[in-house]
Design an enzyme around this catalytic site. Structure first.
Site, mmCIF file in Angstrom:
data_model
loop_
_atom_site.group_PDB
_atom_site.id
_atom_site.type_symbol
_atom_site.label_atom_id
_atom_site.label_comp_id
_atom_site.label_asym_id
_atom_site.label_seq_id
_atom_site.Cartn_x
_atom_site.Cartn_y
_atom_site.Cartn_z
ATOM 1 C CG ASP A 1 -2.202 0.582 1.103
ATOM 2 O OD1 ASP A 1 -2.269 1.695 0.547
ATOM 3 O OD2 ASP A 1 -3.203 -0.033 1.528
ATOM 4 C CG ASP B 1 -4.523 5.866 0.655
ATOM 5 O OD1 ASP B 1 -5.289 4.968 1.016
ATOM 6 O OD2 ASP B 1 -4.554 7.030 1.118
ATOM 7 C CD GLU C 1 -8.883 4.311 -1.520
ATOM 8 O OE1 GLU C 1 -9.791 4.112 -0.706
ATOM 9 O OE2 GLU C 1 -7.967 5.137 -1.308
ATOM 10 C CG HIS D 1 -8.915 -0.812 4.889
ATOM 11 N ND1 HIS D 1 -8.735 -0.916 3.531
ATOM 12 C CD2 HIS D 1 -8.409 0.386 5.239
ATOM 13 C CE1 HIS D 1 -8.143 0.162 3.089
ATOM 14 N NE2 HIS D 1 -7.926 0.977 4.097
ATOM 15 C CG ASP D 2 -11.240 2.546 3.710
ATOM 16 O OD1 ASP D 2 -10.718 2.648 4.843
ATOM 17 O OD2 ASP D 2 -10.617 2.749 2.653
HETATM 18 C C1 GLC Z 1 -7.872 5.506 1.873
HETATM 19 C C2 GLC Z 1 -7.688 4.365 2.838
HETATM 20 C C3 GLC Z 1 -8.318 4.734 4.148
HETATM 21 C C4 GLC Z 1 -7.620 5.953 4.687
HETATM 22 C C5 GLC Z 1 -7.644 7.091 3.674
HETATM 23 C C6 GLC Z 1 -6.694 8.167 4.034
HETATM 24 O O1 GLC Z 1 -9.183 5.714 1.550
HETATM 25 O O2 GLC Z 1 -8.211 3.195 2.293
HETATM 26 O O3 GLC Z 1 -8.281 3.687 5.072
HETATM 27 O O4 GLC Z 1 -8.229 6.370 5.869
HETATM 28 O O5 GLC Z 1 -7.270 6.651 2.392
HETATM 29 O O6 GLC Z 1 -5.382 7.734 3.828
#
Ligand code: GLC
Length: 539
Positions: free
Chosen positions: A103, A205, A268, A329-330
């Site tokens: 990541d 990310d 993402e 995880h979100d």
């Molecule tokens: C992404 C991650 C999340 C995080 C955010 C800020 O969306 O998946 O878990 O809180 O970025 O880095």
């Protein structure tokens, strides 16, 4: 496996598995998962048929956002282990013919990162412009109306240097200024560091956040905002995200990856399909896989999902490889969104669609969202908007390995409480139970791997109605498969006017159906899905 698969790359034919390291396996009794723990469980992943493992951040971090606030991009947080552990992990992953995806969080650092400490130290520090600093408006107000995803304003006042800095997430996560060439170079060097160590790819990310409007214009109001939504959604992030210049950055990252052999990046990106697909880049020189979150974002209705699949298939650029995600995880877990029975159908959908599937740890045993009492909530998103039930903790609870104390996750006290049903829902039990979710996942993966039609074959929609959707998959010269999924809880009847066929059920969410011969039509119970190998197609 036939040669046809050789024409494709590992990230096209493989199954990706996301590990949230804090919650996967603890090895030292501190209640937090670690790299040694992951090492211990690699055989499990291999047994299941996983091809690539993506691990959420393991870098040094003050953990304001559980690792998504990085204070050193080229180290390992002692909670998770050491660089030596990491090297062993890569080695062991590769020894099992699997790949490792890291990541990478390039949009923002921790406010404790030396870059930010320098940047905030004075207005004329050489790193000042590595971040986004702005004066107040002439009337003394905030530089603009941008909001933080985690609640409140996106701007934080710095007493010492009397300017605001921008943070799309927590104030402890200042956004980097990606327009600055030195920032670009610094992050590309970070990527080199890990690529040289042997990582096979990155999950980038919040890729669509990386560049903001040069003039930092106000975002427009969202006319569809409703009170239950996160406060961030009061505005449409028109100027703070998805700016055209982001594609130049993605292209630079891609170029670097292409200078190594067989590496890849996932982006993402939460955007509508027509915008998402632009992240494949011009001539396919962008992200290899811009994450497709439709199965997470859309209502679980057959017609809606069927239309979304077709829309996505239609919108993909030439040579753009599709991908599908059921959970991360979100987001709330699939089991909690659609129910445990329907989650089996969802698994079948994920693993029969065309494109790389990503499985979120624990979904393969049907883990559900665990209610976390208020006083135990840890996720900043939950803590900052306490009345909106937005905490992501419920989907991040420790993996349930067995029925022993703390589910085999730790010998200490887990950092987040376990599902109290872990004695009934765990890997060890499910491995022995032919009807379990785990064996369904494993068998789906095996079938996908063994049948070129399912790995790389074409997708053709057959029909959909209020209850079910059906499609076929076929690779040239290989048997055709018909997949019929009942997304409702009531029986449904499949008798399409457009397809006349005979076939055999090779895999079903209810194994009792397996082996049965199907001629022209089939009736399914609620929450049931089947994969039929077509033996004879007339018409
Ligand atoms: C992404 C991650 C999340 C995080 C955010 C800020 O969306 O998946 O878990 O809180 O970025 O880095």
């Amino acid at each position: 496996m036939s040669e046809i698969k050789n024409d494709y790359l590992w990230w096209q034919t493989g199954v990706v598995y996301q590990i949230y390291p804090r919650s996967f396996q603890d090895s030292n009794g501190d209640g937090i998962g670690d790299l040694q723990g992951i090492l211990k469980r690699l055989d499990y992943l291999q047994w299941m048929g996983v091809d690539a493992v993506w691990i959420s951040p393991i870098y040094p971090s003050p953990m304001a956002d559980f690792g998504y606030d990085i204070s050193d991009y080229t180290g390992i947080h002692p909670l998770f282990g050491s660089l030596d552990d990491f090297d062993r992990l890569i080695q062991e992953v590769h020894a099992r013919k699997m790949k490792l995806i890291l990541d990478l969080v390039p949009n923002h650092t921790s406010d404790q990162h030396p870059w930010f400490l320098e940047s905030r130290s004075s207005r004329d520090n050489p790193k000042r412009d590595w971040y986004i600093w702005k004066n107040p408006r002439p009337d003394g107000g905030l530089p603009n109306n941008w909001l933080s995803v985690f609640g409140g304003s996106g701007w934080e006042w710095d007493e010492k240097t009397e300017q605001y800095y921008y943070h799309a997430f927590l104030k402890e996560q200042p956004d980097l200024n990606w327009r600055h060439p030195e920032v670009q170079q610094a992050m590309l060097n970070v990527m080199r560091f890990w690529l040289d160590r042997g990582v096979d790819g990155f999950r980038i990310d919040v890729m669509w956040h990386m560049i903001k409007d040069l003039q930092l214009r106000d975002n427009p109001v969202n006319p569809d905002y409703q009170n239950h939504m996160a406060t961030y959604e009061q505005l449409l992030p028109v100027y703070s995200t998805d700016q055209p210049e982001v594609h130049e950055i993605v292209q630079k990252m891609r170029k670097l990856l292409d200078s190594y052999t067989d590496r890849m990046m996932i982006g993402e990106i939460y955007l509508p399909i027509h915008k998402l697909v632009t992240y494949y880049g011009i001539d396919g020189k962008g992200a290899h896989l811009p994450f497709n979150f439709q199965l997470i974002s859309l209502p679980w209705e057959a017609k809606v999902i069927a239309a979304a699949i077709d829309q996505y298939e239609g919108a993909l650029p030439a040579n753009g490889w599709p991908n599908w995600v059921l959970g991360n995880h979100d987001q709330p877990r699939i089991t909690s969104r659609v129910g445990i029975q329907q989650a089996r159908v969802a698994a079948m959908l994920l693993l029969t669609l065309r494109g790389t599937p990503t499985i979120y740890y624990g979904d393969e045993i049907g883990m559900r969202d665990v209610p976390i009492p208020f006083q135990e909530v840890q996720d900043p998103q939950g803590l900052n908007m306490p009345d909106k039930n937005l905490s992501r903790d419920p989907a991040r609870t420790p993996m349930q390995w067995d029925a022993s104390l703390q589910a085999g996750f730790t010998e200490g006290k887990p950092w987040l409480r376990l599902d109290r049903a872990f004695q009934r829902t765990n890997v060890q039990l499910q491995k022995e139970d032919p009807y379990s979710m785990l064996l369904l996942y494993k068998r789906l993966i095996d079938l996908r791997h063994n049948e070129p039609s399912l790995t790389v074959g074409d997708y053709t929609p057959v029909c959909s109605d209020n209850q079910m959707l059906a499609f076929t998959r076929q690779a040239e010269g290989h048997p055709k498969f018909l997949i019929i999924l009942n997304l409702s809880h009531r029986p449904c009847y499949f008798k399409p006017s457009t397809l006349t066929f005979t076939g055999t059920v090779v895999l079903a969410t209810s194994p009792e159906l397996e082996g049965s011969v199907v001629d022209e039509s089939i009736s399914l119970s609620g929450d049931e899905g089947v994969i039929i190998r077509i033996t004879d197609t007339r018409l």
